[in-house]
Motif scaffolding. Sequence first.
Motif, PDB file in Angstrom:
ATOM      1  N   ALA A  91      29.763  47.351  39.221  1.00 54.72           N
ATOM      2  CA  ALA A  91      30.335  46.732  38.024  1.00 54.72           C
ATOM      3  C   ALA A  91      31.785  47.194  37.918  1.00 54.72           C
ATOM      4  O   ALA A  91      32.085  48.373  38.096  1.00 54.72           O
ATOM      5  CB  ALA A  91      29.546  47.147  36.787  1.00 54.72           C
ATOM      6  N   PHE A  92      32.686  46.271  37.656  1.00 55.59           N
ATOM      7  CA  PHE A  92      34.088  46.652  37.511  1.00 55.59           C
ATOM      8  C   PHE A  92      34.741  45.761  36.465  1.00 55.59           C
ATOM      9  O   PHE A  92      34.157  44.765  36.003  1.00 55.59           O
ATOM     10  CB  PHE A  92      34.834  46.575  38.847  1.00 55.59           C
ATOM     11  CG  PHE A  92      34.905  45.204  39.460  1.00 55.59           C
ATOM     12  CD1 PHE A  92      35.981  44.355  39.210  1.00 55.59           C
ATOM     13  CD2 PHE A  92      33.902  44.754  40.313  1.00 55.59           C
ATOM     14  CE1 PHE A  92      36.054  43.094  39.789  1.00 55.59           C
ATOM     15  CE2 PHE A  92      33.963  43.496  40.898  1.00 55.59           C
ATOM     16  CZ  PHE A  92      35.045  42.662  40.638  1.00 55.59           C
ATOM     17  N   LEU A  93      35.955  46.114  36.078  1.00 53.48           N
ATOM     18  CA  LEU A  93      36.703  45.354  35.089  1.00 53.48           C
ATOM     19  C   LEU A  93      37.824  44.596  35.790  1.00 53.48           C
ATOM     20  O   LEU A  93      38.439  45.100  36.738  1.00 53.48           O
ATOM     21  CB  LEU A  93      37.285  46.274  34.021  1.00 53.48           C
ATOM     22  CG  LEU A  93      36.302  47.188  33.291  1.00 53.48           C
ATOM     23  CD1 LEU A  93      37.033  47.980  32.221  1.00 53.48           C
ATOM     24  CD2 LEU A  93      35.154  46.407  32.689  1.00 53.48           C
ATOM     25  N   SER A  94      38.110  43.390  35.306  1.00 52.31           N
ATOM     26  CA  SER A  94      39.184  42.594  35.892  1.00 52.31           C
ATOM     27  C   SER A  94      39.817  41.697  34.838  1.00 52.31           C
ATOM     28  O   SER A  94      39.140  41.215  33.928  1.00 52.31           O
ATOM     29  CB  SER A  94      38.642  41.732  37.039  1.00 52.31           C
ATOM     30  OG  SER A  94      39.675  40.937  37.596  1.00 52.31           O
ATOM     31  N   ASP A  95      41.128  41.487  34.999  1.00 58.39           N
ATOM     32  CA  ASP A  95      41.837  40.519  34.144  1.00 58.39           C
ATOM     33  C   ASP A  95      42.283  39.324  34.970  1.00 58.39           C
ATOM     34  O   ASP A  95      43.305  38.695  34.678  1.00 58.39           O
ATOM     35  CB  ASP A  95      43.024  41.179  33.437  1.00 58.39           C
ATOM     36  CG  ASP A  95      44.121  41.627  34.406  1.00 58.39           C
ATOM     37  OD1 ASP A  95      43.841  41.743  35.617  1.00 58.39           O
ATOM     38  OD2 ASP A  95      45.252  41.873  33.952  1.00 58.39           O
ATOM     39  N   GLY A 130      41.258  40.280  43.302  1.00 57.91           N
ATOM     40  CA  GLY A 130      42.052  39.807  42.192  1.00 57.91           C
ATOM     41  C   GLY A 130      41.946  38.294  42.015  1.00 57.91           C
ATOM     42  O   GLY A 130      40.897  37.719  42.322  1.00 57.91           O
ATOM     43  N   PRO A 131      43.018  37.627  41.507  1.00 61.99           N
ATOM     44  CA  PRO A 131      44.360  38.136  41.252  1.00 61.99           C
ATOM     45  C   PRO A 131      44.425  39.082  40.048  1.00 61.99           C
ATOM     46  O   PRO A 131      43.413  39.373  39.425  1.00 61.99           O
ATOM     47  CB  PRO A 131      45.152  36.854  40.980  1.00 61.99           C
ATOM     48  CG  PRO A 131      44.136  35.924  40.367  1.00 61.99           C
ATOM     49  CD  PRO A 131      42.853  36.223  41.095  1.00 61.99           C
ATOM     50  N   ASN A 132      45.640  39.525  39.755  1.00 67.51           N
ATOM     51  CA  ASN A 132      45.900  40.505  38.707  1.00 67.51           C
ATOM     52  C   ASN A 132      45.229  41.825  39.064  1.00 67.51           C
ATOM     53  O   ASN A 132      45.438  42.331  40.155  1.00 67.51           O
ATOM     54  CB  ASN A 132      45.502  39.969  37.333  1.00 67.51           C
ATOM     55  CG  ASN A 132      46.287  38.725  36.946  1.00 67.51           C
ATOM     56  OD1 ASN A 132      47.437  38.558  37.361  1.00 67.51           O
ATOM     57  ND2 ASN A 132      45.682  37.836  36.180  1.00 67.51           N
ATOM     58  N   ASN A 133      44.372  42.371  38.215  1.00 67.40           N
ATOM     59  CA  ASN A 133      43.893  43.738  38.416  1.00 67.40           C
ATOM     60  C   ASN A 133      42.368  43.822  38.395  1.00 67.40           C
ATOM     61  O   ASN A 133      41.720  43.280  37.492  1.00 67.40           O
ATOM     62  CB  ASN A 133      44.459  44.657  37.333  1.00 67.40           C
ATOM     63  CG  ASN A 133      45.964  44.755  37.391  1.00 67.40           C
ATOM     64  OD1 ASN A 133      46.523  45.373  38.292  1.00 67.40           O
ATOM     65  ND2 ASN A 133      46.642  44.133  36.439  1.00 67.40           N
ATOM     66  N   ASP A 134      41.816  44.522  39.377  1.00 74.82           N
ATOM     67  CA  ASP A 134      40.396  44.883  39.420  1.00 74.82           C
ATOM     68  C   ASP A 134      40.329  46.411  39.432  1.00 74.82           C
ATOM     69  O   ASP A 134      41.019  47.049  40.244  1.00 74.82           O
ATOM     70  CB  ASP A 134      39.719  44.343  40.684  1.00 74.82           C
ATOM     71  CG  ASP A 134      39.869  42.836  40.831  1.00 74.82           C
ATOM     72  OD1 ASP A 134      39.743  42.138  39.821  1.00 74.82           O
ATOM     73  OD2 ASP A 134      40.115  42.383  41.971  1.00 74.82           O
ATOM     74  N   GLN A 135      39.503  47.004  38.590  1.00 76.53           N
ATOM     75  CA  GLN A 135      39.554  48.459  38.464  1.00 76.53           C
ATOM     76  C   GLN A 135      38.254  49.022  37.884  1.00 76.53           C
ATOM     77  O   GLN A 135      37.387  48.294  37.442  1.00 76.53           O
ATOM     78  CB  GLN A 135      40.729  48.853  37.555  1.00 76.53           C
ATOM     79  CG  GLN A 135      40.641  48.277  36.144  1.00 76.53           C
ATOM     80  CD  GLN A 135      41.926  48.435  35.356  1.00 76.53           C
ATOM     81  OE1 GLN A 135      43.026  48.404  35.903  1.00 76.53           O
ATOM     82  NE2 GLN A 135      41.800  48.636  34.055  1.00 76.53           N
ATOM     83  N   GLN A 136      38.153  50.381  37.943  1.00 80.71           N
ATOM     84  CA  GLN A 136      37.077  51.156  37.316  1.00 80.71           C
ATOM     85  C   GLN A 136      35.686  50.722  37.776  1.00 80.71           C
ATOM     86  O   GLN A 136      34.810  50.431  36.963  1.00 80.71           O
ATOM     87  CB  GLN A 136      37.172  51.067  35.788  1.00 80.71           C
ATOM     88  CG  GLN A 136      38.463  51.607  35.213  1.00 80.71           C
ATOM     89  CD  GLN A 136      38.500  51.514  33.710  1.00 80.71           C
ATOM     90  OE1 GLN A 136      37.594  51.994  33.026  1.00 80.71           O
ATOM     91  NE2 GLN A 136      39.536  50.908  33.165  1.00 80.71           N
ATOM     92  N   ALA A 137      35.471  50.707  39.072  1.00 80.04           N
ATOM     93  CA  ALA A 137      34.163  50.315  39.601  1.00 80.04           C
ATOM     94  C   ALA A 137      33.122  51.406  39.343  1.00 80.04           C
ATOM     95  O   ALA A 137      33.410  52.594  39.462  1.00 80.04           O
ATOM     96  CB  ALA A 137      34.267  50.037  41.097  1.00 80.04           C
ATOM     97  N   LYS A 138      31.901  50.982  38.997  1.00 79.64           N
ATOM     98  CA  LYS A 138      30.774  51.882  38.763  1.00 79.64           C
ATOM     99  C   LYS A 138      29.564  51.400  39.558  1.00 79.64           C
ATOM    100  O   LYS A 138      29.215  50.216  39.522  1.00 79.64           O
ATOM    101  CB  LYS A 138      30.421  51.924  37.268  1.00 79.64           C
ATOM    102  CG  LYS A 138      31.523  52.498  36.377  1.00 79.64           C
ATOM    103  CD  LYS A 138      31.734  53.979  36.623  1.00 79.64           C
ATOM    104  CE  LYS A 138      32.799  54.547  35.700  1.00 79.64           C
ATOM    105  NZ  LYS A 138      33.036  55.988  35.970  1.00 79.64           N
TER     106      LYS A 138
END
Length: 712
Positions: free
Chosen positions: A144-148, A127-135
Motif C-alpha cells: 500500500a502506498f500514497l500517490s498524487d 507515477g506521474p507526480n509522486n509515489d511514496q510511503q510504501a507499507k
Amino acid sequence: MLRFCTFCISRRFNPRRPVFQTLTRMVNMATSTRSTESNNGKVWAADDFNKRDIRDTKLWGDLHKHFHDLMSPAFGKVSDAADPELSPDGKTVSFTGSIWTKLEGSAEKRVCTVDVATCKMEVIAQGPNNDQQAKWSPNGRSLAFLSDRSEKGTFHLYVLDLDRLREAKPVRLPKGETAEYALWSPKGDYILIGAAGQGADKAGGNGSGNLNNSQGDGGSPAWMPTVEPDSQKKLGRSLWLYDLEKDDFHQLSRPELTVWESAWCGPAHIVAIASDDPSESSWYESSVMLIDASSGSDRTVYTTDVQLGLPAASPSGRHVAFVEGPLSDRGVVAGTAKLVKVGTKASITLDTANVDVSQLSWADEDRLFFIGLRGLHVVAGEVNVKTEKVRETWTTADGVGGRYPEASGIVDGRFAVVRSSWTTYPEVAVVQHGKSRTIASLDHEGAAYLRSACGPMEEISWTASDGTEIQGYLSLPKSGKKPHPLVLHVHGGPIAAFSNGWQLKYPFVPVFAANGYAVLSPNPRGSKGRGDAFVSQLQGDMGGIDAGDLLSGIDVLVEKGIVDPKRVGVMGGSYGGFMAAWLPTQSKRFAAAIPLAPVTDWFSEHTTSNIGNFDRMMMSPDDPYAPAGRYYDQSPLRFVQHCSTPVLQLVGADDRCVPASQSLQFHNALVEHGTESSLVTYPGEGHGVRKFPAVIDLCVRMLAWLNRHMPA
C-alpha cells in the motif's frame, strides 16, 4: 572525537542587557561598500544585494555549476531514499526513492524495492507526480502506498498486488481530503488511512504553509480574498478505514476529533495522538487515545503537560508505547519511551539506555524495538516489557534516516535503514547481529565531486562555563591557512539536533566548506540526544544558556588557533534564525549574520503564528500579553539598537509558523538604526527554502554576504 579544552564565559547572559562587556574578545567590523573579491577577481558588486534577479552574476554561475556537477550525474536515477521497510519474510526492502531530472522544483518520489540477497533494485511505481510511503501487507503479497498521480498535491491510497503484474488500484478519498499515511491491519483485511482536509496546515518541520496551498475553492477569480476562519474544524485530520474485501471505506474517527498520528492496537482498536482542536497549535496539547475500529468511539488513555508522538501497540493490543517529552515541532519527535497497559491508568517510563527515542516498533508481544540518539550517535536496541531490561543491539556514528534516526520492519532482529555521513552518500542497508550491510548504494559521480571539493568534518566537544559538555560537528575547508573564517550554524527547534549525514543534511554547509569557510554545527542546551533534563534547561531561557554554550565553542576554536576572531559569522533557520538575529544584538563579535525564517519578536510571533502554544511552552509561565517579561526580554527586535552586524534575512512568503512579517519588522528596524540589512522573500516557499532554483539563489546570496563581510 576531537575534544577541546575548557574556556568559560565570565557569567551567564542577562537577556535585558547586551553582554558586550562579558566577552573576552570584541570584534568591530566596518560595513564598507567594497566589492567581494576572490581568486577569480571581482565577482559580486555591492548593488547586487538589492537585485531581485542575480542570475547574471558570476557567483550565480559558479554555484549553478556546483549544483549541476553535484546532481546531474544522477538525473533520471534514484539518488536518495527514505521510509525503508523490510518485508515480512525479510527478503525485500521497500523504500521511497527520490529522482531528479533537472534543477527545478523538487525531486519526484517513487516506490522502490531492493532484494536483500541479490541487491537488485527496482522502481515499481512509475507515477506521474509522486509515489511514496510504501507499507507491506502482513502476508507480504501487497504494497500500500500514497500517490498524487491523479491530482498533484492531493494524495490517495493505492494498493499494488505483487503477485500480479497490473496497475496499482486507487482508493480515492472524498474531495478535499488528502492521505498522509496508510497502515495495514494486523490481519491485512483493512487499511487505516490518516487524512487531512485540503488547506490544512503542514507542520513547520515539513515546510509549513497549507496542504495544496489553497482553501479548496480553485477556479475563483483573482480578486477574491482569502479568509482566516476563527475555527478550522473543516481543516482537521481524520481517520478512514478501507475494507479490502468490500472495496469500501468510511470515516472512522468522529468529526470533532483531530488525529495527528495513529497505529493499530491489536485487530480491534487504534491508538492515536489526538486533540479536540484541529489547529496546528493544539498538537502541543494532544493526548493518547484509543479508538474502537468498529464503532469509532474513543477514550483517553494518557495525558501529560508535555508533547507526545510515535504511538505503537503490541500485536495483541495489550500494551501501548509512545514517546513523551518537550518537543518543538509536530513530526520532529524524539524523547522518553513510555508504556501504558490498556485498561489501566498506570504508565511506566522505559529504560532505553539513555537514548532519546525517535522510533518505536514491536518485535513481538514482549519486545519493543527502539532507535534514537545518544549524544551524536545513533543507537538501536530493544526493551523486554516483562522484565524491563534493555539490550543495545547496534550503534553508529553515521546519520540514519532524516532529522532523527528511523528504522522499521523488524524481522527476526533485522531491520532496514538509510544511512549516510559527511563522506558517505545515502545507502539502503540491513542491520543484523549488530552489523550493517549495504544492499543499495546510491553513490554517483556527483557525490565524488563534492567529496573532492570539501575538507573533513569532525565530531568535537567543549566545556561550557558551568562545566557542561557541549557537542557538535566542525566542517573544515579543504585548503587554506589557519585561522579560518567561521560560520556558526545554529539548528532550529530549538528542541532538535544536528547529526552526521550527507552534506550534514543542509546544501549550503558544503558550499561554505568548499569556499574556504569552517562551519561549526553545535548541539547546545535544548538539543536532543542528551535526555529531557538537557532540553528543559532552555525552557524560559531561550537565548541565554544556549547562547553561552555557542559562544564558548567559538572561544575554544579561537584559542586553538583554528578560527580567526575577526571573521566569525552566525546563521541558522527557524529557532536558529532567532539565534542568528539575537546574538548580534548581544555581542559585537559577529562580522555577518544570516537568519533564515527567524523569530525576531516573540509577542507578534505569538499573535501571528499558527503554533502559539510553542512559545507559551518555552516562555512559561510568562504571559505573552504582559507588558514585560520574557516575551520582551528575549526578542531581538527589542535590542536592535545594539546591533551593528550586517544582517541578511531569507524567508518564505507562505510560512505560517514563523511569518515573513517577523523578518520585515527586524529589517525595517535595522535600517532605521543605520545597520546594513537585506531582506529576501521567496514566493511559494514556506518554512525554509526547498525548491530549485530558489535553493541556488539562497546559497548565492548567503555566500556573497559572507564573502563581502568576512572573506575567506
